[in-house]
Design a protein around this motif. Structure first.
Motif, short mmCIF file in Angstrom:
data_model
loop_
_atom_site.label_atom_id
_atom_site.label_comp_id
_atom_site.label_asym_id
_atom_site.label_seq_id
_atom_site.Cartn_x
_atom_site.Cartn_y
_atom_site.Cartn_z
N ARG A 52 0.83 -1.20 0.00
CA ARG A 52 0.00 0.00 0.00
C ARG A 52 0.87 1.25 0.00
O ARG A 52 0.59 2.22 -0.72
N LEU A 53 1.92 1.26 0.80
CA LEU A 53 2.80 2.43 0.87
C LEU A 53 3.63 2.58 -0.40
O LEU A 53 4.02 3.69 -0.75
N ILE A 54 3.87 1.48 -1.10
CA ILE A 54 4.53 1.57 -2.41
C ILE A 54 3.60 2.25 -3.40
O ILE A 54 4.02 3.13 -4.18
N ILE A 55 2.32 1.89 -3.39
CA ILE A 55 1.34 2.53 -4.27
C ILE A 55 1.24 4.03 -3.97
O ILE A 55 1.13 4.86 -4.87
N ALA A 198 -12.59 4.95 -4.49
CA ALA A 198 -12.33 4.10 -5.65
C ALA A 198 -13.02 2.75 -5.52
O ALA A 198 -12.93 2.09 -4.48
N THR A 199 -13.68 2.33 -6.59
CA THR A 199 -14.23 0.98 -6.65
C THR A 199 -13.12 0.00 -6.99
O THR A 199 -11.99 0.39 -7.31
N GLN A 200 -13.44 -1.28 -6.96
CA GLN A 200 -12.44 -2.31 -7.29
C GLN A 200 -11.93 -2.13 -8.71
O GLN A 200 -10.72 -2.18 -8.96
N VAL A 201 -12.85 -1.91 -9.66
CA VAL A 201 -12.45 -1.75 -11.06
C VAL A 201 -11.58 -0.51 -11.23
O VAL A 201 -10.53 -0.55 -11.89
N VAL A 210 -8.58 -0.08 -3.28
CA VAL A 210 -10.03 0.09 -3.16
C VAL A 210 -10.32 1.00 -1.97
O VAL A 210 -9.75 0.83 -0.89
N GLY A 211 -11.19 1.97 -2.19
CA GLY A 211 -11.53 2.90 -1.12
C GLY A 211 -10.67 4.13 -1.06
O GLY A 211 -10.96 5.05 -0.29
N ASP A 212 -9.60 4.20 -1.86
CA ASP A 212 -8.79 5.42 -1.89
C ASP A 212 -9.62 6.58 -2.42
O ASP A 212 -10.53 6.41 -3.23
#
Length: 252
Positions: A52-55, A198-201, A210-212
């Motif tokens: 997650r922190l890489i993203i 954000a949705t999964q897609v 997801v959820g960002d």
């Protein structure tokens, strides 16, 4: 209130330690095994937290070496403006304008797609009326920065060279120029920005979680008769882009 997933809780703690300067830029973090013992969780939880922190741009993984603190990724600036050209004496913040612009994109169009009821309402047509639907994925500096779903009524473009936005003599030229070629003059653009998650897609396409936080912009373009000629839903990841609206001031 639902309990936060363990990897998110670990990500929050690691993020706080990184931002506090406990590890310097370029410094390697302790191993997953050591962090797993420190936090009392499994290695897979640590890995998901690091992913997650890489993203987010705080960490970077180096094959065979470990995970390192990365210089925080700069958010690109996207200017939504009525002005097409830069003017003399523009404020300094506009110097970053081009960095927010997409320099590449993928698109896929479908013709004769029945308009769903919400889209039909925005286009002032009947539900089921045929449209051209185009899905876009935009890149800036090689990273995904925006998604867009566009709808154009086929009653306007059917049988013309511009029926497909990304094919034909005016491919990629934009709605204003394309419509002008068939004597449809654009006069107004209305945008409604809304925060969303954000949705999964969307997360899969944008390389986020997801959820960002994302910004959704509902855009509708009108001709001089007040007729909607295109409507689109744009999705912009908050961690990648900041959106700035610029308005001109009429002189007295």
């Amino acid at each position: 209130m639902p309990r936060k997933a363990p990897y998110l809780a670990v990500a929050d703690v690691l993020r706080a330690r990184i931002l506090a300067g406990e590890w310097e830029i370029g410094e390697r973090l302790p191993s997953r095994a050591r962090l797993a013992v420190e936090y009392g969780v499994g290695r897979n939880v640590i890995q998901r937290a690091m992913d997650r922190l890489i993203i987010e741009g705080l960490l970077e993984g180096r094959a065979g070496s470990g995970t390192y603190v990365r210089r925080p990724r700069e958010r690109l600036r996207l200017v939504r403006s009525r002005h097409r050209e830069r003017r003399e004496g523009s404020p300094p913040w506009q110097d970053r304008r081009e960095r927010g612009r997409a320099d590449a994109w993928d698109s896929h169009s479908q013709v004769r797609v029945p308009a769903p009821e919400p889209i039909a309402e925005r286009l002032a047509i009947s539900p089921g009326d045929l449209c051209v639907y185009t899905h876009y994925e935009f890149l800036a500096d090689g990273q995904p920065v925006q998604l867009s779903e566009s709808w154009e009524p086929m009653a306007i473009t059917d049988g013309t060279p511009i029926v497909l936005p990304e094919m034909g003599p005016l491919a990629g030229k934009g709605v204003v120029e394309r419509m002008h070629s068939i004597d449809v003059v654009i006069s107004t653009v209305v945008e409604v920005p809304r925060p969303a998650r954000a949705t999964q897609v969307q997360a899969n396409l944008l390389g986020i979680s997801v959820g960002d936080l994302v910004l959704q912009i509902e855009r509708t373009i009108f001709d001089t008769d007040g007729r909607p000629v295109e409507t689109a839903d744009m999705v912009i990841p908050d961690m990648r882009r900041e959106v700035v609206y610029e308005f001109g001031v009429d002189r007295p």
